[in-house]
Design a protein around this motif. Structure first.
Motif, PDB file in Angstrom:
ATOM      1  N   ARG A 121       0.831  -1.206   0.000  1.00 46.06           N
ATOM      2  CA  ARG A 121       0.000   0.000   0.000  1.00 46.06           C
ATOM      3  C   ARG A 121       0.867   1.257   0.000  1.00 46.06           C
ATOM      4  O   ARG A 121       0.585   2.209  -0.733  1.00 46.06           O
ATOM      5  N   ASP A 122       1.911   1.293   0.833  1.00 45.61           N
ATOM      6  CA  ASP A 122       2.755   2.490   0.931  1.00 45.61           C
ATOM      7  C   ASP A 122       3.557   2.747  -0.337  1.00 45.61           C
ATOM      8  O   ASP A 122       3.778   3.893  -0.717  1.00 45.61           O
ATOM      9  N   ARG A 123       4.032   1.681  -0.990  1.00 45.20           N
ATOM     10  CA  ARG A 123       4.900   1.831  -2.165  1.00 45.20           C
ATOM     11  C   ARG A 123       4.136   2.064  -3.461  1.00 45.20           C
ATOM     12  O   ARG A 123       4.692   2.626  -4.405  1.00 45.20           O
ATOM     13  N   THR A 124       2.900   1.610  -3.540  1.00 48.14           N
ATOM     14  CA  THR A 124       2.174   1.724  -4.808  1.00 48.14           C
ATOM     15  C   THR A 124       0.805   2.381  -4.666  1.00 48.14           C
ATOM     16  O   THR A 124       0.545   3.402  -5.284  1.00 48.14           O
ATOM     17  N   VAL A 125      -0.062   1.817  -3.855  1.00 45.05           N
ATOM     18  CA  VAL A 125      -1.440   2.285  -3.770  1.00 45.05           C
ATOM     19  C   VAL A 125      -1.512   3.713  -3.237  1.00 45.05           C
ATOM     20  O   VAL A 125      -2.105   4.602  -3.863  1.00 45.05           O
ATOM     21  N   LYS A 126      -0.913   3.962  -2.085  1.00 50.81           N
ATOM     22  CA  LYS A 126      -0.989   5.306  -1.493  1.00 50.81           C
ATOM     23  C   LYS A 126      -0.200   6.315  -2.316  1.00 50.81           C
ATOM     24  O   LYS A 126      -0.621   7.468  -2.447  1.00 50.81           O
ATOM     25  N   LEU A 127       0.925   5.889  -2.871  1.00 50.95           N
ATOM     26  CA  LEU A 127       1.715   6.773  -3.736  1.00 50.95           C
ATOM     27  C   LEU A 127       0.822   7.326  -4.851  1.00 50.95           C
ATOM     28  O   LEU A 127       0.803   8.534  -5.117  1.00 50.95           O
ATOM     29  N   ARG A 128       0.067   6.468  -5.487  1.00 53.27           N
ATOM     30  CA  ARG A 128      -0.808   6.883  -6.594  1.00 53.27           C
ATOM     31  C   ARG A 128      -2.006   7.692  -6.088  1.00 53.27           C
ATOM     32  O   ARG A 128      -2.332   8.736  -6.637  1.00 53.27           O
ATOM     33  N   LYS A 129      -2.649   7.237  -5.029  1.00 48.66           N
ATOM     34  CA  LYS A 129      -3.864   7.895  -4.544  1.00 48.66           C
ATOM     35  C   LYS A 129      -3.583   9.286  -3.979  1.00 48.66           C
ATOM     36  O   LYS A 129      -4.355  10.223  -4.218  1.00 48.66           O
ATOM     37  N   TYR A 130      -2.495   9.447  -3.228  1.00 48.29           N
ATOM     38  CA  TYR A 130      -2.163  10.773  -2.692  1.00 48.29           C
ATOM     39  C   TYR A 130      -1.852  11.743  -3.833  1.00 48.29           C
ATOM     40  O   TYR A 130      -2.239  12.913  -3.790  1.00 48.29           O
ATOM     41  N   ALA A 131      -1.152  11.279  -4.865  1.00 47.31           N
ATOM     42  CA  ALA A 131      -0.840  12.137  -6.013  1.00 47.31           C
ATOM     43  C   ALA A 131      -2.110  12.526  -6.756  1.00 47.31           C
ATOM     44  O   ALA A 131      -2.311  13.707  -7.079  1.00 47.31           O
ATOM     45  N   GLU A 132      -2.975  11.563  -7.029  1.00 47.65           N
ATOM     46  CA  GLU A 132      -4.226  11.848  -7.739  1.00 47.65           C
ATOM     47  C   GLU A 132      -5.097  12.836  -6.973  1.00 47.65           C
ATOM     48  O   GLU A 132      -5.843  13.609  -7.563  1.00 47.65           O
TER      49      GLU A 132
END
Length: 193
Positions: A121-132
C-alpha cells in the motif's frame, strides 16, 4: 470459525463510504478505507516503526513554521471511497479537538513509514492515490539495517503523479513543503549513526 461481527458487514451493496469510518466504534484502531474496502492494521507494530514516527513528528514539529501543524495517525478523506491513514502529515488546517480526518487541500506532506504489513500500500497504492488527490509532497520511509531511508516525491501538477526528488540515506535537506533539515541516523534512539 467464528461468525463475522455485524459491524464488519458493509452498510450498502456498493460497500463502505468515507464517512462510515466515523460510525464504526468497534473497528480496530488504524482502520483505513481503500477503494471502498476496510483495511485493518492487525499485526503488532514494530518498535522501530513507532520510534521513527515519533522522532519524525518531533523533528518536523520543531521545524514547522507558524500555520503548519504536524499530526500523526490521521486519515485523509481523498474522496468518498478512500480514507487512508497516514503515519504523519503536515497540514495547514487549524487544530480541532474532534477532527477525525483531513482533506487533501489541507495537507502539504504525507509520510508513510513502511512496515511489512503496509509495504504494498505504501509503495504503490498510497503513492498513486495521494498524487491523484493533489497532495504536494510524499515521503516513504524504509528500514535499511535499522536506519531510516527517505524516498521523497513531489507532485507534478499537470499529470497528478509524483516525481521522485531523491533517496535520502544519511540526511535530508529540503525547502518543500517548508525548510527541513534531518539527520536520519539520529532518528532512532540508541543508534549513533
Amino acid at each position: 470459525m467464528t461468525a463475522v461481527p455485524e459491524w464488519m458487514h458493509p452498510p450498502r451493496p456498493e460497500g463502505w463510504f468515507a464517512d462510515d469510518l466515523d460510525h464504526l466504534p468497534e473497528a480496530p484502531r488504524h482502520t483505513e478505507l481503500i477503494d471502498g474496502a476496510l483495511v485493518f492494521m492487525m499485526s503488532p507494530q514494530r518498535s522501530w516503526h513507532a520510534r521513527i514516527v515519533t522522532a519524525l513528528v518531533v523533528a518536523l514539529a520543531e521545524q514547522a513554521p507558524p500555520g503548519i501543524e504536524i499530526e500523526r495517525e490521521m486519515t485523509i478523506r481523498l474522496d468518498n471511497r478512500n480514507r487512508p491513514e497516514s503515519d504523519l502529515l503536515a497540514t495547514t488546517a487549524l487544530y480541532e479537538p474532534d477532527r477525525t480526518f483531513f482533506t487533501p487541500d489541507q495537507v502539504l506532506l504525507v509520510v508513510e513509514v513502511v512496515s511489512p504489513e503496509s509495504a504494498h500500500r505504501d509503495r504503490t497504492v498510497k503513492l498513486r492515490k495521494y498524487a491523484e488527490a493533489g497532495i504536494p509532497s510524499y515521503w516513504r520511509v524504509e528500514d535499511e539495517d535499522e536506519v531510516p531511508v527517505v524516498h521523497a516525491y513531489e507532485l507534478d501538477e499537470p499529470t497528478r503523479s509524483y516525481a521522485p526528488t531523491g533517496i535520502h540515506r544519511n540526511g535530508l535537506s529540503t525547502g518543500v513543503p517548508f525548510p527541513i533539515e534531518l539527520d536520519l541516523r539520529k532518528l532512532v534512539p540508541g543508534r549513533n549513526g
